[in-house]
Design a protein around this motif. Structure first.
Motif, PDB file in Angstrom:
ATOM      1  N   SER A  44       0.588  -1.184   0.001  1.00 38.68           N
ATOM      2  CA  SER A  44      -0.180  -0.295  -0.118  1.00 38.68           C
ATOM      3  C   SER A  44       0.619   1.295   0.101  1.00 38.68           C
ATOM      4  O   SER A  44       0.457   2.362  -0.476  1.00 38.68           O
ATOM      5  CB  SER A  44      -0.985  -0.062   1.350  1.00 38.68           C
ATOM      6  OG  SER A  44      -0.262   0.255   2.346  1.00 38.68           O
ATOM      7  N   GLY A  45       1.961   0.940   0.873  1.00 37.67           N
ATOM      8  CA  GLY A  45       3.044   2.557   0.616  1.00 37.67           C
ATOM      9  C   GLY A  45       2.265   3.319   1.531  1.00 37.67           C
ATOM     10  O   GLY A  45       3.294   4.463   1.946  1.00 37.67           O
ATOM     11  N   ARG A  46       1.291   3.156   2.542  1.00 37.16           N
ATOM     12  CA  ARG A  46       0.934   3.809   3.712  1.00 37.16           C
ATOM     13  C   ARG A  46       2.179   3.908   4.804  1.00 37.16           C
ATOM     14  O   ARG A  46       2.278   4.985   5.648  1.00 37.16           O
ATOM     15  CB  ARG A  46      -0.197   3.762   3.700  1.00 37.16           C
ATOM     16  CG  ARG A  46      -1.127   3.442   2.555  1.00 37.16           C
ATOM     17  CD  ARG A  46      -2.757   3.786   3.219  1.00 37.16           C
ATOM     18  NE  ARG A  46      -2.965   5.082   4.496  1.00 37.16           N
ATOM     19  CZ  ARG A  46      -4.126   4.942   5.191  1.00 37.16           C
ATOM     20  NH1 ARG A  46      -5.013   3.997   4.629  1.00 37.16           N
ATOM     21  NH2 ARG A  46      -3.817   5.530   5.789  1.00 37.16           N
ATOM     22  N   TRP A  47       2.975   2.582   4.621  1.00 39.11           N
ATOM     23  CA  TRP A  47       3.801   2.578   5.675  1.00 39.11           C
ATOM     24  C   TRP A  47       5.078   2.190   5.589  1.00 39.11           C
ATOM     25  O   TRP A  47       4.973   2.086   4.223  1.00 39.11           O
ATOM     26  CB  TRP A  47       2.840   1.002   7.202  1.00 39.11           C
ATOM     27  CG  TRP A  47       1.985   1.927   7.502  1.00 39.11           C
ATOM     28  CD1 TRP A  47       1.941   2.690   8.626  1.00 39.11           C
ATOM     29  CD2 TRP A  47       0.314   1.055   7.321  1.00 39.11           C
ATOM     30  NE1 TRP A  47       0.627   2.285   8.854  1.00 39.11           N
ATOM     31  CE2 TRP A  47      -0.332   1.993   8.275  1.00 39.11           C
ATOM     32  CE3 TRP A  47      -0.045   1.006   6.412  1.00 39.11           C
ATOM     33  CZ2 TRP A  47      -1.765   2.508   8.491  1.00 39.11           C
ATOM     34  CZ3 TRP A  47      -1.450   0.331   6.219  1.00 39.11           C
ATOM     35  CH2 TRP A  47      -2.005   1.515   7.381  1.00 39.11           C
ATOM     36  N   ASP A  48       6.338   2.341   6.603  1.00 44.43           N
ATOM     37  CA  ASP A  48       7.736   2.519   5.827  1.00 44.43           C
ATOM     38  C   ASP A  48       7.566   0.692   6.014  1.00 44.43           C
ATOM     39  O   ASP A  48       6.955  -0.302   7.052  1.00 44.43           O
ATOM     40  CB  ASP A  48       8.848   2.498   6.895  1.00 44.43           C
ATOM     41  CG  ASP A  48       8.271   4.376   6.573  1.00 44.43           C
ATOM     42  OD1 ASP A  48       8.015   5.276   5.487  1.00 44.43           O
ATOM     43  OD2 ASP A  48       8.288   5.415   7.627  1.00 44.43           O
TER      44      ASP A  48
END
Length: 173
Positions: A44-48
């Motif tokens: 998702s790319g929302r979290w590292d």
């Protein structure tokens, strides 16, 4: 967000995916579900990226090895006495096929041969991903094995049921 909070999100996603997959009845559902849950969060790319505390990976490798090892009982050894020839044939064939497919895929598709060789290897996703991580290509190898694993888990049971129903209808009793 702190790395511990990020790690907790991944763990919860894996746990949720594994528990949800249990309801499907597919073989190895918790593994496939946890893999999907954590990978969806990651993609998702929302979290590292998750950073596991030092030693965690080694501990998990030991745990996975222990789980697999406990399945190798004296009954399995007894079965292997009868199945050693197919075990050798299957192993040699899968390794040779993995080498051919891995090298062919690398040349044909222009992908790093380490990725395609480990991705085509007949090992499980956890083992091959760990080996891939040692070569710096763990995520790519995990992706290839995830596609293979999920496909096999979904398709093979249907094929087995189809073959069994076909052979049951054509038995010569």
């Amino acid at each position: 967000m702190s790395s511990l909070a990020t790690l907790a999100i991944y763990i919860l996603a894996g746990l949720g995916g594994g528990l949800l997959a249990l309801r499907t009845g597919i073989p190895a559902a918790p593994l496939a579900g946890a893999l999907l849950g954590a990978s969806l969060v990651s993609m998702s790319g929302r979290w590292d990226a998750a950073h596991w505390p030092p030693g965690t990976s080694t501990g998990l490798e030991i745990a996975i090895g222990t789980v697999i090892g406990t399945g190798l009982t004296s009954a399995a050894l007894t079965e292997l006495r009868h199945l050693w020839r197919p075990a050798i044939l299957i192993t040699v064939t899968l390794v040779a096929t993995g080498l051919v497919v891995g090298l062919w895929s690398s040349r044909l598709l222009g992908v790093d041969p380490i990725i395609t060789l480990l991705g085509a290897a007949p090992g499980g996703i956890s083992g091959m991903s760990l080996v891939g991580a040692e070569f710096g290509v763990g995520a790519a190898v995990a992706a290839l094995h995830a596609v293979r694993l999920i496909t096999v888990l979904l398709v093979l049971p249907m094929v087995i049921r189809l073959v069994l129903s076909f052979t049951a209808g054509h038995s010569s009793s």
